[in-house]
Design a protein around this motif. Structure first.
Motif, mmCIF file in Angstrom:
data_model
loop_
_atom_site.group_PDB
_atom_site.id
_atom_site.type_symbol
_atom_site.label_atom_id
_atom_site.label_comp_id
_atom_site.label_asym_id
_atom_site.label_seq_id
_atom_site.Cartn_x
_atom_site.Cartn_y
_atom_site.Cartn_z
ATOM 1 N N GLN A 23 -3.770 9.788 -1.541
ATOM 2 C CA GLN A 23 -4.499 10.954 -1.649
ATOM 3 C C GLN A 23 -4.474 11.784 -2.762
ATOM 4 O OE1 GLN A 23 -7.567 11.136 0.148
ATOM 5 N NE2 GLN A 23 -7.905 13.093 -0.976
ATOM 6 N N ARG A 24 -3.391 12.078 -2.986
ATOM 7 C CA ARG A 24 -2.951 12.770 -4.173
ATOM 8 C C ARG A 24 -3.192 12.035 -5.548
ATOM 9 N NH1 ARG A 24 3.231 13.934 -5.081
ATOM 10 N NH2 ARG A 24 3.007 12.210 -6.328
ATOM 11 N N TYR A 25 -3.074 10.630 -5.642
ATOM 12 C CA TYR A 25 -3.736 10.018 -6.916
ATOM 13 C C TYR A 25 -5.200 10.109 -6.818
ATOM 14 C CZ TYR A 25 0.920 8.497 -8.569
ATOM 15 O OH TYR A 25 2.237 8.328 -9.141
ATOM 16 N N ARG A 26 -5.927 9.739 -5.586
ATOM 17 C CA ARG A 26 -7.174 9.734 -5.903
ATOM 18 C C ARG A 26 -7.847 11.094 -6.281
ATOM 19 N NH1 ARG A 26 -7.926 6.497 -0.011
ATOM 20 N NH2 ARG A 26 -7.827 4.544 -0.887
ATOM 21 N N GLN A 27 -7.249 12.294 -5.985
ATOM 22 C CA GLN A 27 -7.528 13.385 -6.530
ATOM 23 C C GLN A 27 -7.729 13.619 -8.107
ATOM 24 O OE1 GLN A 27 -5.234 16.275 -4.467
ATOM 25 N NE2 GLN A 27 -6.333 16.158 -2.758
ATOM 26 N N GLU A 78 -6.786 4.753 -8.141
ATOM 27 C CA GLU A 78 -6.960 4.029 -7.267
ATOM 28 C C GLU A 78 -5.968 2.632 -7.363
ATOM 29 O OE1 GLU A 78 -8.643 4.282 -4.524
ATOM 30 O OE2 GLU A 78 -10.014 5.959 -5.045
ATOM 31 N N PRO A 79 -5.349 2.140 -6.190
ATOM 32 C CA PRO A 79 -4.739 1.030 -6.373
ATOM 33 C C PRO A 79 -5.588 -0.212 -7.025
ATOM 34 C CG PRO A 79 -4.386 2.139 -3.993
ATOM 35 C CD PRO A 79 -5.531 2.799 -4.676
ATOM 36 N N GLN A 134 0.837 -1.255 0.087
ATOM 37 C CA GLN A 134 0.003 0.005 -0.055
ATOM 38 C C GLN A 134 0.821 1.259 -0.246
ATOM 39 O OE1 GLN A 134 -3.417 0.688 -0.258
ATOM 40 N NE2 GLN A 134 -3.309 -1.356 -0.729
ATOM 41 N N PRO A 135 0.594 2.249 -0.643
ATOM 42 C CA PRO A 135 1.302 3.526 -0.931
ATOM 43 C C PRO A 135 0.872 4.262 0.550
ATOM 44 C CG PRO A 135 0.207 3.160 -2.942
ATOM 45 C CD PRO A 135 -0.550 2.086 -1.963
ATOM 46 N N PRO A 136 1.769 5.141 0.808
ATOM 47 C CA PRO A 136 1.474 5.934 1.892
ATOM 48 C C PRO A 136 0.174 6.786 2.005
ATOM 49 C CG PRO A 136 3.822 6.313 1.140
ATOM 50 C CD PRO A 136 3.112 5.222 0.156
ATOM 51 N N ALA A 137 -0.532 7.199 2.778
ATOM 52 C CA ALA A 137 -1.716 7.618 2.823
ATOM 53 C C ALA A 137 -1.722 9.168 2.122
ATOM 54 C CB ALA A 137 -2.424 7.960 4.007
ATOM 55 N N ALA A 138 -0.785 9.780 2.387
ATOM 56 C CA ALA A 138 -0.713 11.278 1.389
ATOM 57 C C ALA A 138 -0.484 11.066 0.071
ATOM 58 C CB ALA A 138 0.430 12.176 2.337
ATOM 59 N N ASP A 191 8.206 9.726 -4.540
ATOM 60 C CA ASP A 191 7.113 10.612 -4.518
ATOM 61 C C ASP A 191 6.080 10.226 -5.536
ATOM 62 O OD1 ASP A 191 8.165 11.828 -2.403
ATOM 63 O OD2 ASP A 191 8.840 13.381 -3.566
ATOM 64 N N PHE A 192 6.453 8.820 -6.057
ATOM 65 C CA PHE A 192 5.473 8.339 -7.276
ATOM 66 C C PHE A 192 4.842 6.863 -6.642
ATOM 67 C CE2 PHE A 192 7.786 11.632 -9.277
ATOM 68 C CZ PHE A 192 6.808 12.456 -9.760
#
Length: 462
Positions: free
Chosen positions: A372-376, A380-381, A365-369, A406-407
């Motif tokens: 969130q950036r990708y969800r914007q 989604e994973p 799982q990616p870091p939460a922050a 950062d990606f």
């Protein structure tokens, strides 16, 4: 190279050959001395007299001969080591791989005996995979899609009438063993003037294609400039356009337009259909131990290669271990809401069964922050639905594959190791002479994983 050429001045070989011959002579002479008095008397008097002058007659009879043999052996071994170093320096010039000449020669030999891997795809996902694989084998063949029609590649495709070089350039740099500056130079993108937007590597490939009159040969010559470990091949030498019918009934032409369209894709095909792949690509697929599909855009990087009948048929016939690498994240429009099984089902529905039997899925799982950036952005994973994949007759493999930056993207080394573990676990049928190579590969993977587990365990304990 003729045998006499090794004796030319300046190669630093003749001196060590003389030392090696002297060492062998002393070994033979020492053996004669130690064998008995008669042979000792027959030995060279010039050596006997200095020895007796130095040691007197107090040394027991066998030991002078043993000492001479030891001196000769030391000289012969030392000369052999120096000869190997000189030859290694001549055959593996400095640059590219780290370490000394012998280290580079050992690395080259190890890579030459690595598994034969064919990676099929395009875009940044394929180049990430290649950067990892080149550390384990030099027998890598990248089969790259040529449907790109955007950016520098699209401009060169329209102006020069060549195949788009962008994805091919990225794969060449990913497999490069050249100086880092040369790789950076190949990737340099101009920002001003009429060349703004073009990368130097694209221009080099375009210039070579125009000079040689053969795009495939241009890619080959570029690979020599970058000292590429392996080969990079276009999936076809015929200019093709990617065409898609969207879920709302619209027909969209061009990879860039399809990738940027928010509507789901219903069907995708090539125009013109039935193009032929280069023979080298088919030969590589037929000889492969491992065939990897992805990672990369499902409809615009992986599938366009399989829509070429020759490639799809060759992959289906191949006895290699065939693995689909599922993307870490969905892509807006193209794979919105797709699970791992949806990715596999889309490929099977498009080209039929048999092109892969294994699926590799990231479970980290990616870091939460970062998530969130990708969800914007509407991403989604990709969710693992293991049971659906098994019902499709596929073997499921999971691993922690993400890079720590950062990606949300695959880590080259983690991905390569995971794929090679799948290969070894499948126990492919190989020539008995190559079984030792596969065993050594497995030992290397075990050592690297054990080494990487220690820091992670220490971090968790802390």
């Amino acid at each position: 190279m003729k045998l006499a050429d090794w004796l030319l001045p300046g190669l630093r070989i003749k001196r060590w050959l003389v030392v090696f011959a002297a060492g062998l002579y002393l070994v033979a002479l020492g053996g004669a001395m130690a064998a008995g008095a008669d042979l000792w008397a027959a030995a060279a008097g010039w050596l006997r007299r200095p020895w007796l002058a130095v040691t007197g007659r107090f040394v027991p009879e066998p030991w002078p001969g043993v000492a001479v043999m030891a001196l000769g052996g030391f000289l012969a071994l030392g000369a052999t080591y120096r000869l190997l170093r000189v030859v290694a320096e001549l055959l593996t010039p400095a640059g590219g791989s780290n370490g000394g000449a012998v280290d580079r020669l050992v690395l080259r030999r190890r890579l030459d005996r690595g598994p034969r891997v064919v990676a099929i795809g395009g875009g940044t996902g394929l180049s990430v995979l290649l950067r990892g694989l080149k550390e384990y084998t030099g027998n890598v063949t990248a089969v790259v899609t040529v449907t790109d029609d955007g950016g520098s590649s699209g401009r060169l495709r329209g102006e020069l009438g060549i195949l788009p070089p962008g994805d091919i350039r990225n794969c060449l740099v990913a497999l490069a063993d050249a100086e880092p500056l040369m790789a950076r130079l190949f990737q340099h993108r101009f920002t001003q003037g009429t060349l703004a937007g073009h990368s130097l590597g694209n221009l080099v490939i375009g210039a070579l294609a125009e000079l040689l009159g053969d795009f495939e040969q241009a890619v080959y010559e570029s690979s020599k400039v970058l000292a590429v470990r392996g080969r990079v091949l276009p999936s076809t030498l015929t200019p093709v356009t990617l065409v898609a019918r969207m879920a709302d009934g619209r027909v969209v032409r061009g990879e860039t337009a399809i990738a940027s369209d928010a509507a789901p894709i219903e069907r995708i095909w090539l125009d013109p259909p039935g193009v032929e792949p280069p023979p080298a690509a088919i030969e590589a697929i037929e000889a492969a131990d491992l065939i990897v599909l992805g990672p990369g855009s499902l409809y615009t990087s992986i599938l366009p290669n399989l829509l070429i009948p020759g490639i799809c048929d060759a992959v289906r016939r191949s006895r290699a271990v065939k693995v689909l690498v599922v993307n870490a994240m969905t892509q807006p429009g193209e794979t919105t809401g797709y699970t791992a099984a949806d990715h596999a089902r889309a490929l099977i529905d498009a080209v039929g069964p048999g092109v892969f039997h294994h699926v590799l899925v990231n479970v980290q799982q990616p870091p939460a922050a970062l998530l969130q950036r990708y969800r914007q952005q509407g991403q989604e994973p990709v969710r693992l639905d293991r049971e659906r994949l098994r019902q499709m007759g596929l073997q499921v493999h999971t691993a922690r594959l993400l890079a720590g930056d950062d990606f949300v993207r695959h880590d080259p080394q983690r991905l390569a190791r995971a794929l090679l573990r799948v290969l070894l676990a499948a126990r492919p049928r190989v020539n008995p002479r190559r079984r030792l190579d596969f065993f050594l590969l497995g030992e290397r993977l075990w050592r690297e994983e054990a080494g990487s587990a220690e820091p992670a365990r220490a971090a968790r304990d802390a």
